[in-house]
Design an enzyme around this catalytic site. Sequence first.
Site, PDB file in Angstrom:
ATOM      1  N   TYR A 408     -14.065 -30.570 -27.610  1.00 52.68           N
ATOM      2  CA  TYR A 408     -14.626 -31.865 -27.245  1.00 52.68           C
ATOM      3  C   TYR A 408     -15.742 -32.149 -28.225  1.00 52.68           C
ATOM      4  O   TYR A 408     -16.640 -31.310 -28.433  1.00 52.68           O
ATOM      5  CB  TYR A 408     -15.163 -31.848 -25.816  1.00 52.68           C
ATOM      6  N   SER A 410     -19.008 -34.227 -29.450  1.00 54.98           N
ATOM      7  CA  SER A 410     -20.122 -35.056 -29.007  1.00 54.98           C
ATOM      8  C   SER A 410     -20.920 -35.493 -30.230  1.00 54.98           C
ATOM      9  O   SER A 410     -21.295 -34.663 -31.060  1.00 54.98           O
ATOM     10  CB  SER A 410     -21.014 -34.278 -28.041  1.00 54.98           C
ATOM     11  N   LEU A 481     -26.302 -36.461 -22.677  1.00 56.00           N
ATOM     12  CA  LEU A 481     -25.605 -36.116 -21.446  1.00 56.00           C
ATOM     13  C   LEU A 481     -24.498 -35.111 -21.717  1.00 56.00           C
ATOM     14  O   LEU A 481     -24.309 -34.146 -20.967  1.00 56.00           O
ATOM     15  CB  LEU A 481     -25.038 -37.397 -20.818  1.00 56.00           C
ATOM     16  N   GLU A 482     -23.753 -35.316 -22.805  1.00 59.53           N
ATOM     17  CA  GLU A 482     -22.681 -34.386 -23.171  1.00 59.53           C
ATOM     18  C   GLU A 482     -23.246 -33.021 -23.519  1.00 59.53           C
ATOM     19  O   GLU A 482     -22.680 -31.975 -23.151  1.00 59.53           O
ATOM     20  CB  GLU A 482     -21.889 -34.974 -24.341  1.00 59.53           C
ATOM     21  N   LEU A 483     -24.378 -32.973 -24.260  1.00 59.36           N
ATOM     22  CA  LEU A 483     -24.993 -31.693 -24.619  1.00 59.36           C
ATOM     23  C   LEU A 483     -25.462 -30.951 -23.377  1.00 59.36           C
ATOM     24  O   LEU A 483     -25.238 -29.748 -23.234  1.00 59.36           O
ATOM     25  CB  LEU A 483     -26.161 -31.941 -25.584  1.00 59.36           C
TER      26      LEU A 483
END
Length: 572
Positions: A408, A410, A481-483
């Site tokens: 994924y 980011s 937010l992804e991290l």
Amino acid sequence: APSLIKSRSHCSLCAPNLVSATPPTLVSSANLTTECDEFDESKVTEVRVYEGEAAVFRFPLSTSSTVFNNYCANTGFKIDWYKNQSDGHLQQPVLWPRISQEGERLWFHPAEFNDTGQYICTVRNGTFCAKIPVWLNVVQRAREICIAEPAGISTLVKIPLEENRIVTCPDIEDFRHPNRNFSVQWFHNCYPHPNWQGDRGIENDKLVIHVMRENYQGNYTCMVTYKFMGRNMSFTRVVTVEPVSPSGLPKNPDIQTPDELHVFTLACTVFLPYLSEEQSEPQVWWEIDGHKVNLHGDTRITSIVLMIALGDRTIETTLQIQSFNSQDLKRKYTCNAANSRGNVSRKAVIQYEGHPPHIELGCGLGIPLFLVVVLFGLYHLYWLELLLLYRSCFRSNEVLDGKDYDVYISYARNSEEEQFVLLTLRRVLENELGYRVCIFDRDSLPGGTITDETLSFVSRSRRIIVVLSPLYVLRGTQALLELKAGLDSMAQAGDLRVILVQYQPICRSSWAQELRRARVALTLIQWKGEKSADLSSRFWKQLQVELPVRRIKDSVNSSELPLCSKHKYIHT
């Protein structure tokens, strides 16, 4: 340290007490000595004295000097002393009573530090005139009576061991006067005489060593005091005593190595038990090629009884072969022993020992060392390739863990980074390396909630690649937010790993808390532009090490992929 005069004599031998000790006045002598002959300055005498102590100059010419003999052959000559001033003029340095002249001698009672300099002794009569320079060096010293370390200014006396010697305080004769009494104190390494032990003593102000020992070596300080015009005067001298080998030993040269004869020795040790009934002594002998060596007639044979206990004896017999050569290696040597109970024998095997195998040992140690260095160098250059080879051969395939996506990605949402992610990073991962890549902006369905879909994609991925840039660290963005979701999943479940890829440099002071926490625990892979574009670059190798183990042949058909992977093939 003692006042050492390299070369001096007593002019009183030819004209004693020519000048009285009456107090003269300072006289400038710039013109008095202009016509005098110059003495060779290479033979300038140096006198060293301690500040605050008495000192004396004597006429510096030796009796063997031609100039001195010429002057002594004439009567009525006069000796004067002058000090060479900084401007080159000569001046009589007579300051009664501290500095005075008595005959050919110049006295200092005492010498001061400013007295250091060059002094000129002039010898003249109606026909001749000569100037002889003398250098006075006044040395400062500590206030203690004893001088433990004279700093190289001392008199060296060598005394043979086990012999006696009388040592006189140096220069004491220069200070003797019919109306003057001396008092002398002696110290050994600053220990006064009453505390000495052994065969040493003081007799008539002299140091007497009755029997020289090694522990008597060191510095002996003598402190001489006397009265001069009602004032206490003193001078200090140091004698360094050094022990040497006794004079009674042979002094002819002796070559110890190499030996004139090459002697080879064989030893035979025999244990002989006590026998009460035996009538004859037990025998121990050597045989060479079957022939008995006569113990009493051959000087090469010696026998030593090592031990006797309860009648048992241990005897050692040695066979010494002088001028041993290669022919002696071929002979057979046998040690024999016999008593009334029987005979025993044992052969002595002599083997030639060649030179140590330096070359063989060097090669045996050098080749492994060379191989270790080469292997270390190869590992340093190709450790990434070796690690990838090991992963492909021995690591298990991770496609069976039930997750839908391999990676994924980011990143911060802007045109430059999006172009790098879609055209470079995604293309290589999907098309070249065969990984399943999920990108939120490309693969998410419209109408969904960003937070829920982000958490869903992260939980269904094996790796999350975080592309770092200055825009990534802005708070409130989807990238952070992804991290955070990736770090929480990595810390809790342990089935997800975060990979940091630095696309552009970031000032560390602007890093968010989540990014600081990730940087401490994770490896940072740097993108270096065109240098990293090639698939064989270090960037892609480091990235493959962090990615899941997945073989291209294990990839499934596109119809079996989830929605994220179907979108991947559509964009391809």
